[in-house]
Structure formats: C-alpha cells, structure tokens
Design a protein around this motif. Sequence first.
Motif, PDB file in Angstrom:
ATOM      1  N   ARG A 145       0.805  -1.224   0.000  1.00  0.00           N
ATOM      2  CA  ARG A 145       0.000   0.000   0.000  1.00  0.00           C
ATOM      3  C   ARG A 145       0.837   1.271   0.000  1.00  0.00           C
ATOM      4  NH1 ARG A 145      -2.598   1.027   4.405  1.00  0.00           N
ATOM      5  NH2 ARG A 145      -1.771  -0.552   5.817  1.00  0.00           N
ATOM      6  N   ILE A 146       2.092   1.189   0.406  1.00  0.00           N
ATOM      7  CA  ILE A 146       2.929   2.379   0.487  1.00  0.00           C
ATOM      8  C   ILE A 146       3.623   2.607  -0.859  1.00  0.00           C
ATOM      9  CG2 ILE A 146       4.918   1.105   1.412  1.00  0.00           C
ATOM     10  CD1 ILE A 146       5.527   3.627   3.101  1.00  0.00           C
ATOM     11  N   ILE A 147       3.513   3.827  -1.365  1.00  0.00           N
ATOM     12  CA  ILE A 147       4.044   4.163  -2.685  1.00  0.00           C
ATOM     13  C   ILE A 147       4.949   5.379  -2.556  1.00  0.00           C
ATOM     14  CG2 ILE A 147       3.472   4.873  -5.041  1.00  0.00           C
ATOM     15  CD1 ILE A 147       0.759   3.513  -4.676  1.00  0.00           C
ATOM     16  N   HIS A 148       6.183   5.237  -2.974  1.00  0.00           N
ATOM     17  CA  HIS A 148       7.147   6.347  -2.970  1.00  0.00           C
ATOM     18  C   HIS A 148       6.597   7.470  -3.846  1.00  0.00           C
ATOM     19  CE1 HIS A 148      10.895   8.527  -3.409  1.00  0.00           C
ATOM     20  NE2 HIS A 148      11.466   7.721  -2.520  1.00  0.00           N
ATOM     21  N   SER A 149       6.610   8.701  -3.328  1.00  0.00           N
ATOM     22  CA  SER A 149       6.008   9.821  -4.055  1.00  0.00           C
ATOM     23  C   SER A 149       6.623  10.014  -5.435  1.00  0.00           C
ATOM     24  CB  SER A 149       6.140  11.110  -3.239  1.00  0.00           C
ATOM     25  OG  SER A 149       7.509  11.418  -2.989  1.00  0.00           O
ATOM     26  N   GLN A 150       7.933   9.744  -5.574  1.00  0.00           N
ATOM     27  CA  GLN A 150       8.581   9.942  -6.861  1.00  0.00           C
ATOM     28  C   GLN A 150       8.007   9.010  -7.916  1.00  0.00           C
ATOM     29  OE1 GLN A 150      10.659  12.477  -7.502  1.00  0.00           O
ATOM     30  NE2 GLN A 150      10.408  11.852  -9.639  1.00  0.00           N
ATOM     31  N   ARG A 151       7.633   7.797  -7.521  1.00  0.00           N
ATOM     32  CA  ARG A 151       7.034   6.844  -8.461  1.00  0.00           C
ATOM     33  C   ARG A 151       5.675   7.348  -8.951  1.00  0.00           C
ATOM     34  NH1 ARG A 151       6.372   1.198  -6.381  1.00  0.00           N
ATOM     35  NH2 ARG A 151       6.490   0.655  -8.588  1.00  0.00           N
ATOM     36  N   LEU A 152       4.985   8.084  -8.092  1.00  0.00           N
ATOM     37  CA  LEU A 152       3.703   8.676  -8.485  1.00  0.00           C
ATOM     38  C   LEU A 152       3.920   9.876  -9.404  1.00  0.00           C
ATOM     39  CD1 LEU A 152       0.558   8.761  -7.972  1.00  0.00           C
ATOM     40  CD2 LEU A 152       1.078  10.411  -6.170  1.00  0.00           C
ATOM     41  N   LEU A 153       4.865  10.727  -9.054  1.00  0.00           N
ATOM     42  CA  LEU A 153       5.083  11.961  -9.800  1.00  0.00           C
ATOM     43  C   LEU A 153       5.685  11.724 -11.178  1.00  0.00           C
ATOM     44  CD1 LEU A 153       6.448  14.203  -6.883  1.00  0.00           C
ATOM     45  CD2 LEU A 153       4.143  14.207  -7.852  1.00  0.00           C
ATOM     46  N   ASP A 154       6.531  10.681 -11.319  1.00  0.00           N
ATOM     47  CA  ASP A 154       7.141  10.436 -12.627  1.00  0.00           C
ATOM     48  C   ASP A 154       6.318   9.484 -13.502  1.00  0.00           C
ATOM     49  OD1 ASP A 154       7.643   7.848 -11.709  1.00  0.00           O
ATOM     50  OD2 ASP A 154       9.769   8.183 -11.355  1.00  0.00           O
ATOM     51  N   GLY A 155       5.156   9.073 -13.016  1.00  0.00           N
ATOM     52  CA  GLY A 155       4.266   8.243 -13.825  1.00  0.00           C
ATOM     53  C   GLY A 155       4.539   6.756 -13.763  1.00  0.00           C
ATOM     54  N   THR A 156       5.498   6.342 -12.914  1.00  0.00           N
ATOM     55  CA  THR A 156       5.777   4.913 -12.773  1.00  0.00           C
ATOM     56  C   THR A 156       4.568   4.179 -12.212  1.00  0.00           C
ATOM     57  OG1 THR A 156       8.108   5.401 -12.370  1.00  0.00           O
ATOM     58  CG2 THR A 156       7.328   3.213 -11.753  1.00  0.00           C
ATOM     59  N   VAL A 157       3.844   4.845 -11.319  1.00  0.00           N
ATOM     60  CA  VAL A 157       2.638   4.280 -10.710  1.00  0.00           C
ATOM     61  C   VAL A 157       1.468   5.206 -10.986  1.00  0.00           C
ATOM     62  CG1 VAL A 157       1.505   3.677  -8.542  1.00  0.00           C
ATOM     63  CG2 VAL A 157       3.907   3.100  -8.890  1.00  0.00           C
ATOM     64  N   ASN A 158       0.351   4.640 -11.406  1.00  0.00           N
ATOM     65  CA  ASN A 158      -0.878   5.398 -11.607  1.00  0.00           C
ATOM     66  C   ASN A 158      -1.928   4.898 -10.622  1.00  0.00           C
ATOM     67  OD1 ASN A 158      -0.016   6.985 -13.896  1.00  0.00           O
ATOM     68  ND2 ASN A 158      -0.167   5.119 -15.122  1.00  0.00           N
ATOM     69  N   LEU A 159      -2.471   5.815  -9.837  1.00  0.00           N
ATOM     70  CA  LEU A 159      -3.491   5.430  -8.877  1.00  0.00           C
ATOM     71  C   LEU A 159      -4.832   5.242  -9.568  1.00  0.00           C
ATOM     72  CD1 LEU A 159      -2.779   7.761  -5.810  1.00  0.00           C
ATOM     73  CD2 LEU A 159      -1.970   5.444  -6.233  1.00  0.00           C
ATOM     74  N   PRO A 160      -5.640   4.302  -9.097  1.00  0.00           N
ATOM     75  CA  PRO A 160      -6.985   4.146  -9.649  1.00  0.00           C
ATOM     76  C   PRO A 160      -7.831   5.388  -9.382  1.00  0.00           C
ATOM     77  CG  PRO A 160      -6.351   2.248  -8.307  1.00  0.00           C
ATOM     78  CD  PRO A 160      -5.340   3.315  -8.051  1.00  0.00           C
ATOM     79  N   MET A 161      -8.844   5.625 -10.214  1.00  0.00           N
ATOM     80  CA  MET A 161      -9.788   6.706  -9.957  1.00  0.00           C
ATOM     81  C   MET A 161     -10.564   6.383  -8.689  1.00  0.00           C
ATOM     82  SD  MET A 161      -9.238   8.771 -12.485  1.00  0.00           S
ATOM     83  CE  MET A 161     -10.674   9.849 -12.554  1.00  0.00           C
TER      84      MET A 161
END
Length: 279
Positions: free
Chosen positions: A84-100
Amino acid sequence: EDLFIDQAEYHELEQFDQWRELMLMTNNEDSLRKYDAMILDVGSTIGNDLYLSALSLANEFIAKQPKTRVVIVKSKVLSNFSRRIIHSQRLLDGTVNLPMKDELDRLPDPIIIPCVGVRDYRRTIPFIVEQGDDVIEVGCHYGTSTSLLYDAAVMKGGDNDSGGFCAGVDIGEKIIQNAKRRYPEMIFEVVDAWNTLDLIKVKRDYYFGTETDSSLGYDVVYADIGGLSGAHGLLESMALIDAIGRALEPRCIVIKSLCMKRLASQLIPLSRVKRAALP
C-alpha cells in the motif's frame, strides 16, 4: 532431529532482549560479527503480529549492522503495508498510476504516499485529489497547502458546487487564527492529530443542521506534522497512519515524512521480489 548443526549455531534466550548481546558476540578474530541477512519472526516468539516492534527491532539491527544486505520480516501486517505504500517519486514520474476514486474503495487500509519537502507534498495533489472529494489536512500551518487542496476538491469554475469538502486543522491556536485571516472562506479548526474523533467532528459539525447527506470520514488525508517530518519518528508515523486509517477510512493518506519515504524505498513485498527474479 537434523537441524543443520554443522552449518548453523543455535542459542536459547531466556529473555527476548538478549538478542542484542548475541548480535554483539565476536568472531574468532575478536571483532564484531557481521551478518549479511536477518530473518525476523517476532510473532513466533511473542505470539502476535507486532509489526511496530518488528520494525523497531529491524531498524536497531540495521543501525548496528549497516552492511546487512537484507532483512526478511515475517508479518502479515507489514506485507499488506508494503503493497500500500508508494514512494512519491514513483507517483510523480508516472511509474505508478493510482486508480480513480470510483475504482478505489475507502477502507481502513488506505494507500500511503510519503514525500519530503513542501514542493513534492503539494505536487501530489493533482494525482490524488478529485473534484467532490472530502479532504482534511492535518498540520495545516498557515493554510497554504490547504488552499490548494480546497481548489482541487471544492472549487469548480468559481462556484462551490462540486460537493467536495476541505478543512485544515492544527494544534496551535495562533496558527489557526492566522490561517482563518488569510483564507476566511475556508474551514480551519484547532485539533490534535491523534484525536481522530475530533477530526471526524470537523466535517460533521459543518454539515450539522443541513440537508446534505455527508458520510463520516474523508476521502483523502494530508498530514504535515513537524515531529514526524524528519528522519526520525518512524514508529510514531506508522501509529498515526494506522489510527487515521481506522477512524477516517480514507482511500489515500499523503504524509510529509523523511522516515516514511525511506521506508517506502526499503519495504518490498515478497511478490515483487518474486516477479523481479523471474527470467
């Protein structure tokens, strides 16, 4: 039984804390014994999945054995948390996309986004907050970040008709007074982050006496608490996340915390390790 006596040493401890003395035992060269790996199964010793105790023990071990390559922890709670924990950089660079939000239920086990610095903390907002969300910032200070959350969740073409809700809370009365002067159209209250019932009351009291059907809790929680934002305070951060998750049931918690961001880099679920090992 054959317990690999010729390949391993076994030590019976009268007290669990004696593991520290065992770790400090010297080898034949009269120097501190070095370990490449640690396998930690606290549950079999204590009888419960005490994940905070396991984390504390692992951190203490790593501090004394900085060259250890891996610590394997047997913990259902930590295994769940690692997914459940996601590094913010992975979110900001598009590596991870959160569900709507329509695809992600509000649960006591929300997604956790740790980040460092105000810039990254605020940059996560477009990736997480949607129109119509109920959002609260814990540790709002003078309300600057809360105003950005307000714009993302509540404002829609200049009209407050999106159905969203946004509030900022802080423990300091003078801080909240300042925030109210800067943003008089927004909601700011003096609340201790650990008093999760009071966090719920902020929204409940706002809607009290109206015809709006507002559920308890929040969709998104942002947390910027001074004592938890640095390199220390990991156990306190984990405990706060657990308390907020259980009480408010958000789909996502964003926390500004260096120690939590480091944990996001280090805590890897076994399923990801297995995938990486596949040819």
